[in-house]
Motif scaffolding. Structure first.
Motif, short mmCIF file in Angstrom:
data_model
loop_
_atom_site.label_atom_id
_atom_site.label_comp_id
_atom_site.label_asym_id
_atom_site.label_seq_id
_atom_site.Cartn_x
_atom_site.Cartn_y
_atom_site.Cartn_z
N GLU A 1 0.83 -1.22 0.00
CA GLU A 1 0.00 0.00 0.00
C GLU A 1 0.86 1.26 0.00
O GLU A 1 0.51 2.25 -0.65
CB GLU A 1 -0.93 -0.01 1.22
N LYS B 1 1.97 2.64 -3.33
CA LYS B 1 0.98 3.43 -4.07
C LYS B 1 1.01 4.89 -3.63
O LYS B 1 0.59 5.78 -4.38
CB LYS B 1 -0.42 2.86 -3.84
N GLU B 2 1.50 5.14 -2.41
CA GLU B 2 1.49 6.48 -1.84
C GLU B 2 2.78 7.26 -2.12
O GLU B 2 2.76 8.49 -2.14
CB GLU B 2 1.28 6.41 -0.31
N LYS C 1 -9.30 -4.80 7.05
CA LYS C 1 -8.95 -3.84 6.00
C LYS C 1 -8.74 -2.45 6.57
O LYS C 1 -7.82 -1.71 6.15
CB LYS C 1 -10.06 -3.82 4.94
N GLN D 1 -5.55 0.18 6.00
CA GLN D 1 -5.74 1.51 5.42
C GLN D 1 -5.28 2.61 6.37
O GLN D 1 -4.58 3.55 5.96
CB GLN D 1 -7.21 1.70 5.05
N THR E 1 -1.39 2.66 6.86
CA THR E 1 -0.72 3.24 5.69
C THR E 1 -0.77 4.76 5.75
O THR E 1 0.26 5.44 5.56
CB THR E 1 -1.39 2.75 4.40
#
Length: 461
Positions: free
Chosen positions: A127, A130-131, A171, A175, A178
């Motif tokens: 994750e 992606k950031e 989840k 999230q 991250t």
């Protein structure tokens, strides 16, 4: 023989054949091929050659730091012991954090991130990647690590094998964590100032044991640390130690940072900021005598803090200009999850239980100090080899474990046949994984600039 009887005989032979072939499908012999002869070794060498470290000498290095609370409210899964079977914690003894250092020398920037977790979860690495573009960063600019507390939160793995160690997947935890890491990077970046830096260490042999061999020789006994000092006298500390944070009862439903939390909190009573990262903890356990819950953690943490404080004032600091980093894919053999001395479960079964995840070796250079990150419970028995290489290169070296991948425990090949938890149940990639990883780390270390002196001047440029 009539047709019905023939069909019965045919089915009988079919099932007999399946019974005979089934063990061969799920059990294989251990592959003991020397790693230097393998394709995965040659591919990793090619990756190292094609991806040299970025090392720049620019303006005076600026340093910033920040921390963000990452503690999920109770109840949430604990991570660290399979026998918990995903047990939730009911209360929080001490808060879990992400602590981040930012570094910028005008030419490039890099970050050191430490999580109060068992490991840096593989899904979190996925994750974060992606950031990073949103932050203007490449993955190699962010050096990830964990404190390795066995009583911090889980919920960050989807596969069955990971759930046994870290509880049911949530989840929302992935999230939120991250974004909390991203927030810590942003806050540390805003806090950049010219900062003097020094390296120190203290002998903490009385606080660490080689639980695998029981030898007093094969141990990494050093408490290593970086001291950051601003012109106004503000001090921050980043410390490293090679003993598992496993002082707390395994079945106690309470979240805690274990002894690293005690160490950091003790230091922050005297300096502005402190952080900790697990060193080469494979095969290393803490030594303590208090047996009541939390008393062992307090004993180890407070004694480490006392040792560090004793050395802290003797560590000279200076402005430096050199900053470097790298991240190189680590190719692996097929998994060899062992069930006996010479037999392993088939790789497909291991991958079904734990998944297939990329592994990397990582580095971060600050002046003449190079941090090396391993995707494993990396054994402290290898530190002598890394320190020898560092001395040849005119560098200081610090090894950390849990950089966003996980390949199990890696120990010297001579221990592979020991009937121990680390070498039997948790050695995932065969007898040579420790020696292979150590050679790769040595090659990565040699990529870094040995002519990286500290600035003698007290004035930043």
């Amino acid at each position: 023989m009539n047709t019905a009887s023939k069909k019965k005989v045919s089915r009988s032979w079919y099932w007999l054949l399946l019974l005979l072939l089934f063990p061969a499908c799920i059990v294989q012999r251990i592959d003991r091929t020397p790693y230097q002869e393998t394709d995965y070794y040659k591919e990793t060498l090619a990756n190292l050659n094609s991806g040299p470290a970025t090392v720049t000498t620019g303006d005076t290095l600026e340093v910033g730091w920040a921390k963000v609370n990452i503690t999920p409210p109770a109840p949430a899964p604990l991570a660290g012991y399979g026998k918990r079977l995903g047990m939730d914690y009911k209360e929080v003894h001490d808060t879990a954090w992400v602590r981040t250092f930012a570094f910028d020398n005008g030419q490039t920037e890099a970050y050191f991130v430490s999580l109060d977790l068992l490991i840096v979860p593989m899904l979190i690495l996925q994750e974060l990647e992606k950031e990073y573009p949103k932050l203007g960063l490449k993955p190699e600019q962010v050096y990830l690590s964990a404190t390795h507390s066995h009583t911090s939160f889980g919920g960050w793995g989807r596969k069955i094998g990971i759930k046994l160690l870290a509880g049911d997947y949530e989840k929302e935890i992935v999230q939120q964590l991250t974004q909390q890491i991203v927030q810590s990077i942003q806050l540390a970046r805003k806090n950049l100032e010219p900062t003097r830096i020094g390296y120190g260490s203290a002998n903490a042999a009385s606080l660490v044991n080689n639980r695998l061999t029981k030898s007093r020789e094969d141990r990494d006994t050093e408490l290593r640390f970086l001291k950051f000092e601003r012109p106004d006298g503000t001090i921050a500390i980043l410390s490293f130690f090679s003993a598992h944070p496993t002082t707390l009862p395994s079945m106690q439903p309470i979240l805690s940072r274990d002894y690293p939390g005690v160490l950091v909190d003790d230091l922050e009573e005297r300096v502005e900021f402190a952080a900790f990262s697990a060193g080469a903890v494979g095969s290393h356990s803490p030594v303590y005598f208090q047996r009541e819950p939390f008393e062992g953690a307090e004993e180890v943490g407070e004694r480490l803090a006392a040792l560090l404080r004793h050395e802290l004032h003797q560590v000279e600091t200076s402005f430096i200009r050199t900053l470097g980093y790298n991240r190189v894919p680590l190719l692996l053999p097929e998994p060899q999850w062992r069930i006996s001395k010479n037999l392993r479960l088939a790789p497909t079964l291991f991958n079904w239980l734990f998944g297939k995840h990329p592994a990397y070796v990582t580095s971060l250079q600050i002046g003449d100090v190079v941090l090396l990150g391993a995707p494993a419970d990396y054994s402290g028995e290898f530190m002598d080899e890394l320190m020898y290489t560092a001395t040849q290169e005119g560098l200081q070296v610090i090894a950390t474990s849990f950089n966003g991948g996980y390949i199990g425990y890696v120990t010297p090949a001579e221990h592979y046949n020991l009937d121990k938890y680390e070498t039997r149940s948790m050695s995932f990639f065969g007898p040579h994984s420790g020696d292979y990883l150590t050679e790769v780390l040595q090659l990565l270390l040699r990529q870094h600039d040995k002519t990286a002196p500290a600035l003698p001047s007290a004035e930043p440029k």
